[in-house]
Design a protein around this motif. Structure first.
Motif, PDB file in Angstrom:
ATOM      1  N   UNK A  92     -25.837 -17.228   9.861  1.00 24.01           N
ATOM      2  CA  UNK A  92     -26.044 -18.160   8.716  1.00 24.01           C
ATOM      3  C   UNK A  92     -25.210 -17.770   7.548  1.00 24.01           C
ATOM      4  N   UNK A  93     -25.262 -16.346   7.476  1.00 23.41           N
ATOM      5  CA  UNK A  93     -24.571 -15.822   6.155  1.00 23.41           C
ATOM      6  C   UNK A  93     -23.045 -15.997   6.367  1.00 23.41           C
ATOM      7  N   UNK A  94     -22.433 -16.259   7.549  1.00 22.74           N
ATOM      8  CA  UNK A  94     -21.005 -16.374   7.493  1.00 22.74           C
ATOM      9  C   UNK A  94     -20.796 -17.700   7.648  1.00 22.74           C
ATOM     10  N   UNK A 160     -15.570 -12.462  14.122  1.00 23.22           N
ATOM     11  CA  UNK A 160     -15.179 -11.084  14.003  1.00 23.22           C
ATOM     12  C   UNK A 160     -16.207 -10.492  12.901  1.00 23.22           C
ATOM     13  N   UNK A 161     -16.644 -11.241  11.984  1.00 13.73           N
ATOM     14  CA  UNK A 161     -17.821 -10.610  10.920  1.00 13.73           C
ATOM     15  C   UNK A 161     -19.058 -10.500  11.520  1.00 13.73           C
ATOM     16  N   UNK A 167      -9.230  -7.938  16.490  1.00 11.48           N
ATOM     17  CA  UNK A 167      -8.616  -9.174  17.362  1.00 11.48           C
ATOM     18  C   UNK A 167      -7.024  -8.741  17.431  1.00 11.48           C
ATOM     19  N   UNK A 168      -6.314  -9.582  18.368  1.00 11.88           N
ATOM     20  CA  UNK A 168      -4.948  -9.311  18.326  1.00 11.88           C
ATOM     21  C   UNK A 168      -4.283 -10.941  18.554  1.00 11.88           C
ATOM     22  N   UNK A 182     -13.576  -5.540  22.117  1.00  7.22           N
ATOM     23  CA  UNK A 182     -14.712  -4.614  21.632  1.00  7.22           C
ATOM     24  C   UNK A 182     -14.471  -3.346  22.199  1.00  7.22           C
ATOM     25  N   UNK A 183     -14.544  -2.342  21.614  1.00 12.16           N
ATOM     26  CA  UNK A 183     -14.035  -0.908  21.935  1.00 12.16           C
ATOM     27  C   UNK A 183     -12.994  -0.863  22.763  1.00 12.16           C
TER      28      UNK A 183
END
Length: 258
Positions: A92-94, A160-161, A167-168, A182-183
């Motif tokens: 929601x925030x994003x 991402x957020x 990312x690439x 991720x990792x």
């Protein structure tokens, strides 16, 4: 392309796929014949639901839409979460929307259905005893999940957020693609297709299912009452074909590269 079983448990990684259809029995018949799936009843918190198995291991879910829901059938990709409520708040925030939940779903854990800022539907899932797809990389299992949207830059920062991806990008005159990590492990992709985005579906997550032979599987789709939307073709990751099941839900067949 294949996401390993351990990676699927990481927060943010695709961990489950589920299809909402109008006829559960007809959909089971289609996918059972195509992928050799067997079915067992699943949690009924949102209506009739079955889990698909290969050799006794869970690979996907199938649910039935209420008769008054005139929505098209579609596959939904679920992203793993350590805390579904916190992830829902971050969505929601994003700039995203949470349409269902978070709610408890028996041993499947806590889940929610959300929509990203470009309109693509996805799920989040905080597993309990049933943590997600158990069979990985075998024929009939989901091996990749990819967001198809108009352009990657419009939605990449949102994912991402919310989920902490790195990312690439691969951007050229005719190709716009973002691989999410991720990792250090590639877990999903975002494909910007510009004006080629289907108007009837808009932005959406695509599930890739492994098959031993893409051409044979594509012919089987048609025999079972489905359609081949994009004929088999070779790619860097294997031979691909985009198909729709007997109700029109879209997915991709992939014969992984050797």
């Amino acid at each position: 392309m294949t996401t390993e079983a351990a990676t699927r448990r990481m927060s943010g990684a695709p961990c489950w796929v589920s299809l909402m259809a109008h006829s559960l029995s007809a959909t089971q018949e289609f996918y059972g014949a195509l992928f050799d799936w067997e079915f067992r009843p699943g949690p009924q918190h949102l209506g009739p639901y079955a889990r698909a198995f290969i050799n006794g291991r869970e690979v996907a879910g199938l649910g039935e839409l209420a008769p008054d829901r005139q929505l098209p059938g579609a596959w939904t990709t679920y992203l793993a979460s350590d805390d579904a409520d916190a992830t829902a708040e971050q969505i929601r925030c994003c700039g995203g929307t949470v349409g269902v939940g978070p709610l408890d779903a028996d041993d499947a854990g806590r889940m929610a259905i959300a929509v990203d800022p470009q309109g693509a539907v996805f799920g989040i899932r905080q597993g309990r005893t049933m943590t997600g797809t158990a069979a990985v990389g075998e024929p009939g299992t989901p091996v990749w999940n990819e967001l198809v949207t108009q352009e990657t830059r419009a939605v990449g920062p949102f994912y991402e957020n919310v989920f902490g991806y790195t990312s690439q990008a691969v951007v050229s005159a005719d190709f716009d693609y973002l691989t999410l990590y991720l990792d250090g492990q590639a877990v999903a992709g975002i494909h910007g297709v510009g004006q080629a985005l289907p108007q009837d579906r808009g932005a959406h997550w695509m599930t890739y299912f492994a098959v031993p032979d893409t051409d044979t599987a594509a012919r089987r789709v048609v025999e079972l009452g489905g359609q081949v939307l994009h004929a088999p073709r070779d790619s860097a990751h294997g031979r691909l074909a985009v198909a729709a099941d007997s109700e029109g839900a879209v997915f991709t067949l992939v014969q992984p590269a050797a």
